[in-house]
Scaffold this motif. Structure first.
Motif, mmCIF file in Angstrom:
data_model
loop_
_atom_site.group_PDB
_atom_site.id
_atom_site.type_symbol
_atom_site.label_atom_id
_atom_site.label_comp_id
_atom_site.label_asym_id
_atom_site.label_seq_id
_atom_site.Cartn_x
_atom_site.Cartn_y
_atom_site.Cartn_z
ATOM 1 N N THR A 1 51.603 39.570 50.074
ATOM 2 C CA THR A 1 52.719 38.631 50.190
ATOM 3 C C THR A 1 52.317 37.255 49.666
ATOM 4 N N LEU A 2 53.309 36.428 49.467
ATOM 5 C CA LEU A 2 53.092 35.091 48.922
ATOM 6 C C LEU A 2 52.286 34.209 49.868
ATOM 7 N N THR A 3 52.342 34.500 51.147
ATOM 8 C CA THR A 3 51.619 33.687 52.134
ATOM 9 C C THR A 3 50.281 34.305 52.535
ATOM 10 N N ARG A 4 49.901 35.386 51.841
ATOM 11 C CA ARG A 4 48.665 36.072 52.208
ATOM 12 C C ARG A 4 47.896 36.457 50.946
ATOM 13 N N MET A 5 47.231 35.476 50.344
ATOM 14 C CA MET A 5 46.461 35.769 49.152
ATOM 15 C C MET A 5 45.405 34.694 48.934
ATOM 16 N N ASN A 6 44.366 35.070 48.202
ATOM 17 C CA ASN A 6 43.320 34.123 47.837
ATOM 18 C C ASN A 6 42.714 34.572 46.515
ATOM 19 N N GLN A 7 41.980 33.690 45.886
ATOM 20 C CA GLN A 7 41.466 33.957 44.540
ATOM 21 C C GLN A 7 40.549 35.162 44.485
ATOM 22 N N LYS A 8 39.607 35.256 45.417
ATOM 23 C CA LYS A 8 38.644 36.360 45.375
ATOM 24 C C LYS A 8 39.331 37.718 45.498
ATOM 25 N N SER A 9 40.283 37.821 46.415
ATOM 26 C CA SER A 9 40.992 39.096 46.596
ATOM 27 C C SER A 9 41.771 39.485 45.344
ATOM 28 N N TRP A 10 42.408 38.496 44.728
ATOM 29 C CA TRP A 10 43.125 38.753 43.473
ATOM 30 C C TRP A 10 42.166 39.293 42.416
ATOM 31 N N LEU A 11 41.059 38.605 42.221
ATOM 32 C CA LEU A 11 40.114 38.986 41.174
ATOM 33 C C LEU A 11 39.465 40.339 41.459
ATOM 34 N N ASP A 12 39.243 40.642 42.732
ATOM 35 C CA ASP A 12 38.668 41.946 43.092
ATOM 36 C C ASP A 12 39.602 43.080 42.671
ATOM 37 N N VAL A 13 40.901 42.902 42.886
ATOM 38 C CA VAL A 13 41.884 43.931 42.520
ATOM 39 C C VAL A 13 41.936 44.093 40.997
ATOM 40 N N LEU A 14 41.969 42.980 40.296
ATOM 41 C CA LEU A 14 42.004 43.034 38.836
ATOM 42 C C LEU A 14 40.744 43.682 38.266
ATOM 43 N N ALA A 15 39.601 43.404 38.876
ATOM 44 C CA ALA A 15 38.336 43.964 38.391
ATOM 45 C C ALA A 15 38.343 45.484 38.426
ATOM 46 N N VAL A 16 38.860 46.044 39.516
ATOM 47 C CA VAL A 16 38.872 47.501 39.672
ATOM 48 C C VAL A 16 40.015 48.151 38.899
ATOM 49 N N ASN A 17 41.224 47.630 39.071
ATOM 50 C CA ASN A 17 42.412 48.301 38.543
ATOM 51 C C ASN A 17 42.680 48.058 37.058
ATOM 52 N N THR A 18 42.209 46.929 36.537
ATOM 53 C CA THR A 18 42.542 46.569 35.156
ATOM 54 C C THR A 18 41.323 46.498 34.237
ATOM 55 N N VAL A 19 40.325 45.734 34.655
ATOM 56 C CA VAL A 19 39.174 45.491 33.784
ATOM 57 C C VAL A 19 38.283 46.728 33.660
ATOM 58 N N ALA A 20 37.969 47.357 34.771
ATOM 59 C CA ALA A 20 37.048 48.500 34.751
ATOM 60 C C ALA A 20 37.499 49.625 33.815
ATOM 61 N N PRO A 21 38.774 50.040 33.855
ATOM 62 C CA PRO A 21 39.183 51.113 32.938
ATOM 63 C C PRO A 21 38.945 50.793 31.464
ATOM 64 N N MET A 22 39.163 49.527 31.103
ATOM 65 C CA MET A 22 38.976 49.160 29.702
ATOM 66 C C MET A 22 37.493 49.118 29.326
ATOM 67 N N LEU A 23 36.657 48.631 30.231
ATOM 68 C CA LEU A 23 35.217 48.595 29.953
ATOM 69 C C LEU A 23 34.623 49.999 29.895
ATOM 70 N N ILE A 24 35.101 50.879 30.766
ATOM 71 C CA ILE A 24 34.623 52.268 30.743
ATOM 72 C C ILE A 24 35.070 52.960 29.463
ATOM 73 N N THR A 25 36.307 52.717 29.048
ATOM 74 C CA THR A 25 36.794 53.284 27.785
ATOM 75 C C THR A 25 35.944 52.793 26.622
ATOM 76 N N GLN A 26 35.635 51.512 26.624
ATOM 77 C CA GLN A 26 34.785 50.948 25.579
ATOM 78 C C GLN A 26 33.414 51.622 25.558
ATOM 79 N N ALA A 27 32.824 51.828 26.736
ATOM 80 C CA ALA A 27 31.489 52.422 26.824
ATOM 81 C C ALA A 27 31.466 53.873 26.360
ATOM 82 N N LEU A 28 32.585 54.577 26.568
ATOM 83 C CA LEU A 28 32.628 56.007 26.251
ATOM 84 C C LEU A 28 33.472 56.323 25.016
ATOM 85 N N LEU A 29 33.780 55.312 24.224
ATOM 86 C CA LEU A 29 34.673 55.518 23.086
ATOM 87 C C LEU A 29 34.123 56.538 22.085
#
Length: 230
Positions: free
Chosen positions: A92-120
């Motif tokens: 929710t808009l009243t329940r968030m912080n920078q670290k939690s946001w970045l943790d979600v992005l790291a797993v859900n968005t960044v990791a798949p692309m880095l793994i694809t790059q490594a195994l291309l």
């Protein structure tokens, strides 16, 4: 025999993917963040010779980079990015912080692309050449009429956009890059209120993956083959 690489295979959908592909007779590379805690996956490996376990923390870039050397010269027909987090700390808009946001992005968005790059090179060397991202209908901007789930929605929408770019970049190489919504599944992430079981979801997704053609690259499907709006 196809080779299937699955991230986050220790439970839920990832474990079910491993089970069904192993039972089909395919060679499965099943990854988990901590193999010592992946009891069900370890038991599966004891019963089947066509599964290979690999410890992979998708937030550890060094481990991701090491995939290139570890699996050198091994064709990977289907790469399934299953590992994900729900982002409950940023719902929710009243329940968030920078670290939690970045943790979600790291797993859900960044990791798949880095793994694809490594195994291309492994993907390029295979016959199927398919890269699959498990996404969510919550990533659909057209479908968002309830709001909330800020970091999760954003991370999966970013994953979808990344897969569109991947599809464009690799079209001439014959790679099919597609995202799939598994449905509302009864798993640790989906909760007990889920509408379908992990087995039903994965059975459907495996059929969708099997039926994919190059023309489907960059598309957004559900587990039953329905195409979703972006």
């Amino acid at each position: 025999m196809k080779t299937i690489f699955i991230s986050g295979a220790n439970r839920g959908l990832g474990l079910q993917f491993a089970k069904q592909y192993v039972q089909q007779g395919d060679h499965v590379i099943a990854c988990a963040r901590d193999l010592s805690q992946a009891i069900a996956l370890t038991q599966l490996a004891k019963r089947h010779k066509n599964i290979q376990l690999h410890q992979l923390d998708v937030t550890n870039e060094a481990q991701i980079i090491n995939l290139t050397a570890h699996f050198k010269n091994e064709p990977i027909d289907i790469l399934i990015h299953n590992a994900g987090v729900g982002g409950e700390q940023c719902e929710t808009l009243t329940r968030m912080n920078q670290k939690s946001w970045l943790d979600v992005l790291a797993v859900n968005t960044v990791a798949p692309m880095l793994i694809t790059q490594a195994l291309l090179k492994n993907i390029m060397a295979s016959k199927e050449k398919k890269v699959i991202g498990l996404t969510s209908i919550l990533a659909s901007i057209s479908d968002n009429r309830s709001g909330g789930r800020y970091s999760y929605r954003a991370s999966k929408a970013a994953l979808n956009q990344s897969f569109r770019s991947l599809a464009c970049e690799l079209v001439d190489d014959g790679v099919t890059a597609t995202v799939i919504h598994p449905g509302w599944v009864k798993t640790d992430m989906g909760g007990k209120e889920g509408k379908i079981t992990a087995e039903q979801s994965v059975t459907g997704m495996i059929k969708v993956i099997s039926d994919l053609k190059r023309i489907n690259s960059g598309c957004f499907f559900t587990y039953d083959g329905t195409e979703l709006p972006w």
